[in-house]
Design a protein around this motif. Structure first.
Motif, PDB file in Angstrom:
ATOM      1  N   GLU A  64       5.163  11.890   5.212  1.00 33.31           N
ATOM      2  CA  GLU A  64       4.489  11.995   4.221  1.00 33.31           C
ATOM      3  C   GLU A  64       4.097  10.577   3.584  1.00 33.31           C
ATOM      4  OE1 GLU A  64       6.633  15.629   4.634  1.00 33.31           O
ATOM      5  OE2 GLU A  64       7.513  13.399   4.751  1.00 33.31           O
ATOM      6  N   ARG A  65       4.898   9.657   3.782  1.00 27.63           N
ATOM      7  CA  ARG A  65       4.852   8.132   3.433  1.00 27.63           C
ATOM      8  C   ARG A  65       3.531   7.773   4.247  1.00 27.63           C
ATOM      9  NH1 ARG A  65       7.485   3.877   0.695  1.00 27.63           N
ATOM     10  NH2 ARG A  65       9.056   5.272   0.147  1.00 27.63           N
ATOM     11  N   ILE A  66       3.823   7.939   5.661  1.00 27.85           N
ATOM     12  CA  ILE A  66       2.442   7.417   6.484  1.00 27.85           C
ATOM     13  C   ILE A  66       1.188   8.005   6.167  1.00 27.85           C
ATOM     14  CG2 ILE A  66       1.688   7.312   8.956  1.00 27.85           C
ATOM     15  CD1 ILE A  66       4.869   7.433   9.785  1.00 27.85           C
ATOM     16  N   LEU A  67       1.172   8.999   6.043  1.00 28.30           N
ATOM     17  CA  LEU A  67      -0.098   9.883   5.538  1.00 28.30           C
ATOM     18  C   LEU A  67      -0.503   9.339   4.223  1.00 28.30           C
ATOM     19  CD1 LEU A  67       0.602  13.550   6.587  1.00 28.30           C
ATOM     20  CD2 LEU A  67      -0.889  11.955   7.689  1.00 28.30           C
ATOM     21  N   SER A  68       0.333   8.977   3.083  1.00 31.14           N
ATOM     22  CA  SER A  68      -0.137   8.367   2.000  1.00 31.14           C
ATOM     23  C   SER A  68      -0.877   7.039   2.186  1.00 31.14           C
ATOM     24  CB  SER A  68       1.163   8.400   1.110  1.00 31.14           C
ATOM     25  OG  SER A  68       0.725   7.788  -0.230  1.00 31.14           O
ATOM     26  N   LYS A  69       0.105   6.204   2.978  1.00 32.80           N
ATOM     27  CA  LYS A  69      -0.492   4.772   3.107  1.00 32.80           C
ATOM     28  C   LYS A  69      -1.924   4.816   3.922  1.00 32.80           C
ATOM     29  CE  LYS A  69       3.161   2.999   1.346  1.00 32.80           C
ATOM     30  NZ  LYS A  69       3.102   2.263   0.107  1.00 32.80           N
ATOM     31  N   LEU A  70      -1.937   5.708   4.880  1.00 30.55           N
ATOM     32  CA  LEU A  70      -3.169   5.845   5.739  1.00 30.55           C
ATOM     33  C   LEU A  70      -4.237   6.349   4.948  1.00 30.55           C
ATOM     34  CD1 LEU A  70      -2.054   7.396   8.888  1.00 30.55           C
ATOM     35  CD2 LEU A  70      -2.655   4.989   8.624  1.00 30.55           C
ATOM     36  N   ASN A  71      -4.080   7.126   3.894  1.00 32.83           N
ATOM     37  CA  ASN A  71      -5.000   7.589   3.017  1.00 32.83           C
ATOM     38  C   ASN A  71      -5.846   6.566   2.167  1.00 32.83           C
ATOM     39  OD1 ASN A  71      -5.918  10.421   3.732  1.00 32.83           O
ATOM     40  ND2 ASN A  71      -3.892  11.090   3.085  1.00 32.83           N
ATOM     41  N   ILE A  72      -4.902   5.921   1.525  1.00 32.87           N
ATOM     42  CA  ILE A  72      -5.013   4.644   0.642  1.00 32.87           C
ATOM     43  C   ILE A  72      -5.725   3.561   1.507  1.00 32.87           C
ATOM     44  CG2 ILE A  72      -4.080   2.744  -0.838  1.00 32.87           C
ATOM     45  CD1 ILE A  72      -2.147   4.907  -1.201  1.00 32.87           C
ATOM     46  N   LEU A  73      -5.090   3.640   2.632  1.00 35.27           N
ATOM     47  CA  LEU A  73      -5.777   2.274   3.529  1.00 35.27           C
ATOM     48  C   LEU A  73      -7.281   2.461   3.940  1.00 35.27           C
ATOM     49  CD1 LEU A  73      -5.369  -0.525   4.810  1.00 35.27           C
ATOM     50  CD2 LEU A  73      -4.017   0.841   6.412  1.00 35.27           C
ATOM     51  N   ASN A  74      -7.373   3.889   4.273  1.00 35.83           N
ATOM     52  CA  ASN A  74      -8.706   4.255   4.982  1.00 35.83           C
ATOM     53  C   ASN A  74      -9.804   4.348   3.648  1.00 35.83           C
ATOM     54  OD1 ASN A  74     -10.294   5.461   6.835  1.00 35.83           O
ATOM     55  ND2 ASN A  74     -10.608   6.995   5.104  1.00 35.83           N
ATOM     56  N   GLN A  75      -9.258   4.614   2.502  1.00 36.71           N
ATOM     57  CA  GLN A  75     -10.297   4.563   1.325  1.00 36.71           C
ATOM     58  C   GLN A  75     -10.674   3.160   0.811  1.00 36.71           C
ATOM     59  OE1 GLN A  75     -12.059   7.168  -0.268  1.00 36.71           O
ATOM     60  NE2 GLN A  75     -11.569   8.121   1.550  1.00 36.71           N
ATOM     61  N   SER A  76      -9.723   2.456   0.922  1.00 33.98           N
ATOM     62  CA  SER A  76      -9.728   0.952   0.631  1.00 33.98           C
ATOM     63  C   SER A  76     -10.592   0.270   1.495  1.00 33.98           C
ATOM     64  CB  SER A  76      -8.532   0.259   0.439  1.00 33.98           C
ATOM     65  OG  SER A  76      -8.616  -1.289   0.136  1.00 33.98           O
ATOM     66  N   LEU A  77     -10.459   0.503   2.874  1.00 35.62           N
ATOM     67  CA  LEU A  77     -11.584  -0.168   3.835  1.00 35.62           C
ATOM     68  C   LEU A  77     -12.875   0.319   3.435  1.00 35.62           C
ATOM     69  CD1 LEU A  77      -9.294   0.388   6.814  1.00 35.62           C
ATOM     70  CD2 LEU A  77      -9.696  -1.960   5.851  1.00 35.62           C
ATOM     71  N   ILE A  78     -13.148   1.567   2.974  1.00 34.88           N
ATOM     72  CA  ILE A  78     -14.563   2.036   2.949  1.00 34.88           C
ATOM     73  C   ILE A  78     -15.065   1.404   1.401  1.00 34.88           C
ATOM     74  CG2 ILE A  78     -16.033   4.142   2.283  1.00 34.88           C
ATOM     75  CD1 ILE A  78     -13.831   5.769   4.046  1.00 34.88           C
ATOM     76  N   LYS A  79     -14.141   1.599   0.592  1.00 38.32           N
ATOM     77  CA  LYS A  79     -14.615   1.333  -0.902  1.00 38.32           C
ATOM     78  C   LYS A  79     -14.619  -0.288  -1.186  1.00 38.32           C
ATOM     79  CE  LYS A  79     -11.974   2.619  -4.322  1.00 38.32           C
ATOM     80  NZ  LYS A  79     -11.227   3.280  -5.335  1.00 38.32           N
ATOM     81  N   ASP A  80     -13.580  -0.991  -0.880  1.00 42.09           N
ATOM     82  CA  ASP A  80     -13.043  -2.299  -1.160  1.00 42.09           C
ATOM     83  C   ASP A  80     -13.863  -3.365  -0.076  1.00 42.09           C
ATOM     84  OD1 ASP A  80     -11.751  -1.401  -3.272  1.00 42.09           O
ATOM     85  OD2 ASP A  80     -10.016  -1.285  -2.319  1.00 42.09           O
ATOM     86  N   PHE A  81     -13.909  -2.906   1.073  1.00 44.64           N
ATOM     87  CA  PHE A  81     -14.259  -3.944   2.115  1.00 44.64           C
ATOM     88  C   PHE A  81     -15.674  -3.346   2.865  1.00 44.64           C
ATOM     89  CE2 PHE A  81      -9.790  -4.104   1.610  1.00 44.64           C
ATOM     90  CZ  PHE A  81      -9.747  -5.629   1.334  1.00 44.64           C
ATOM     91  N   GLY A  82     -16.304  -2.300   2.547  1.00 41.32           N
ATOM     92  CA  GLY A  82     -17.535  -1.666   2.878  1.00 41.32           C
ATOM     93  C   GLY A  82     -17.747  -1.187   4.590  1.00 41.32           C
ATOM     94  N   ILE A  83     -16.609  -1.003   4.946  1.00 35.61           N
ATOM     95  CA  ILE A  83     -16.500  -0.416   6.344  1.00 35.61           C
ATOM     96  C   ILE A  83     -16.826   1.142   6.279  1.00 35.61           C
ATOM     97  CG2 ILE A  83     -15.207  -0.393   8.436  1.00 35.61           C
ATOM     98  CD1 ILE A  83     -13.604  -2.728   7.294  1.00 35.61           C
ATOM     99  N   ASP A  84     -17.972   1.519   6.880  1.00 36.81           N
ATOM    100  CA  ASP A  84     -18.135   2.909   6.790  1.00 36.81           C
ATOM    101  C   ASP A  84     -17.286   3.896   7.390  1.00 36.81           C
ATOM    102  OD1 ASP A  84     -20.230   2.490   5.378  1.00 36.81           O
ATOM    103  OD2 ASP A  84     -21.601   2.190   7.007  1.00 36.81           O
ATOM    104  N   LYS A  85     -16.610   3.474   8.683  1.00 37.26           N
ATOM    105  CA  LYS A  85     -16.094   4.314   9.559  1.00 37.26           C
ATOM    106  C   LYS A  85     -14.728   3.369   9.924  1.00 37.26           C
ATOM    107  CE  LYS A  85     -19.930   6.889  11.097  1.00 37.26           C
ATOM    108  NZ  LYS A  85     -20.807   7.256  12.241  1.00 37.26           N
ATOM    109  N   PRO A  86     -13.531   3.276   9.159  1.00 37.38           N
ATOM    110  CA  PRO A  86     -12.579   2.404   9.774  1.00 37.38           C
ATOM    111  C   PRO A  86     -11.673   2.909  10.709  1.00 37.38           C
ATOM    112  CG  PRO A  86     -12.688   3.021   7.096  1.00 37.38           C
ATOM    113  CD  PRO A  86     -13.727   3.833   7.692  1.00 37.38           C
ATOM    114  N   LYS A  87     -11.343   1.957  11.306  1.00 38.53           N
ATOM    115  CA  LYS A  87     -10.581   2.104  12.550  1.00 38.53           C
ATOM    116  C   LYS A  87      -9.231   1.467  12.259  1.00 38.53           C
ATOM    117  CE  LYS A  87     -11.111   1.834  17.517  1.00 38.53           C
ATOM    118  NZ  LYS A  87     -11.973   1.334  18.846  1.00 38.53           N
TER     119      LYS A  87
END
Length: 366
Positions: free
Chosen positions: A184-207
């Motif tokens: 649960e913790r891993i999935l939560s962190k990954l979701n936040i990280l993925n959305q931040s990379l898109i919204k805050d850093f302008g990366i369309d398809k974060p890896k």
């Protein structure tokens, strides 16, 4: 960094009064060119600023003093006086007084951020030992900000250009870190990280790369079973909606610069991520709290009591934290505009079928 179209108002907390925070602030804003990029509001008192300014005589640091945020002047450094009383300053010393007023600066600035009176926040370092009280029962900035904004989870994300390391666990004893490695913790962190990379850093398809917990990522279960039982299943589930790969053996991953192939890395515990990050960031790393409605950055170092008050502090990381804060503000504005007419998104089917990048992990120890 590109200058923003509209200058954001950036709040600055003073940090521990006896640490290097005030010196960093004075050095940073003595270069008036930064006023072309943002309007700074320092949450402190004139007396603190003047005390440290005397020890840096060669810098041209000017400011205006305000008691209301409605009186911010765009072309100047603004000092918002959070207190008027005399406060004892003893550079390099850990005192309760310095911690008390560091928290007053922080709580005042965070309230201003919540009320949208400032567009971003940059925090100078505090010390965990002298900030604890009945009113502030937090181990640092990150859990306090999580509490104040009422969010379920955040990610402590270290940033140095395109090198980004997020933490699954933060300031907890190592013996407890393994217990906090959950699906649960891993999935939560990954979701936040993925959305931040898109919204805050302008990366369309974060890896995103995920590190293992144990040496050699468990070595197929020979050195621990967390990878097989927890981390791999979490990564597999995350792949349904994002590009996530791993778990990778942490030592070889950083030693062979495999992090350059990813937009971010999720480390399992503090030192696993922070030691390589600080070694590779060369003093210009930034701590960003991903997952908040507000934007907060900070330098990637502490109070440095050993050099406080000696005009020896390097403000490179603090300056970079200012730039990063401005960039994220502008990126979020652009993202909001983009969302008005969203382009077609990558489907979950494509993401789910993404194949892990094959990284050869030669053993680095026996």
């Amino acid at each position: 960094m590109n200058a923003p179209q509209q200058k954001p108002v950036i709040g600055i907390t003073i940090g521990d009064l006896n640490g290097i925070g005030t010196e960093l602030i004075i050095k940073t804003f003595s270069d008036h060119r930064i006023l072309e990029m943002c309007t700074p509001v320092i949450f402190a008192s004139n007396k603190i600023i003047n005390f440290y300014r005397k020890g840096i005589p060669d810098l041209n640091f000017n400011y205006q003093s305000i008691k209301e945020l409605s009186r911010i002047t765009p072309k100047q450094v603004n000092i918002f006086n959070c207190w008027e009383e005399e406060v004892g300053i003893t550079p390099g010393q850990l005192t309760d007084t310095a911690g008390k007023y560091a928290i007053r600066s922080l709580t005042t600035a965070v309230q201003a951020l919540k009320e949208n009176k400032i567009q971003g926040l940059v925090t100078a370092p505090i010390h965990k030992k002298n900030t604890q009280s009945a009113e502030f029962n937090f181990t640092g900035h990150t859990p306090y900000l999580k509490h104040m904004f009422g969010v379920q989870d955040v990610v402590m994300l270290m940033v140095a250009g395109d090198f980004r390391v997020g933490l699954l666990t933060e300031h907890v004893p190592l013996k407890e870190a393994a217990q906090l490695v959950t699906r649960e913790r891993i999935l939560s962190k990954l979701n936040i990280l993925n959305q931040s990379l898109i919204k805050d850093f302008g990366i369309d398809k974060p890896k995103i790369a995920v590190l293992g917990l144990n040496p050699h990522a468990g070595d197929e279960g020979l050195i621990g079973k967390e990878e097989d039982e927890i981390i791999k299943p979490a990564v597999k589930e995350a792949k349904r909606s994002m590009l996530v790969m791993g778990p990778y053996s942490a030592d070889a991953f950083f030693a062979r610069r495999h992090y350059t192939r990813f937009d971010a890395v999720l480390a399992m515990y503090h030192d696993q991520g922070l030691i390589p990050f600080k070694s590779l960031a060369l003093g210009e790393g930034v701590n960003y709290t991903a997952g908040l409605p507000g934007i907060r950055t900070s330098p990637d170092h502490g109070t440095a009591f050993d050099i406080a008050g000696k005009n020896k502090a390097d403000h490179a990381s603090f300056l970079t934290a200012i730039y990063e804060c401005i960039d994220i503000i502008n990126q979020r504005m652009g993202y909001a505009e983009y969302r008005k007419n969203p382009l077609k998104k990558m489907t979950s089917v494509i993401l789910a079928n993404a194949v892990d990048e094959k990284i050869e992990m030669e053993e680095t120890d026996e």
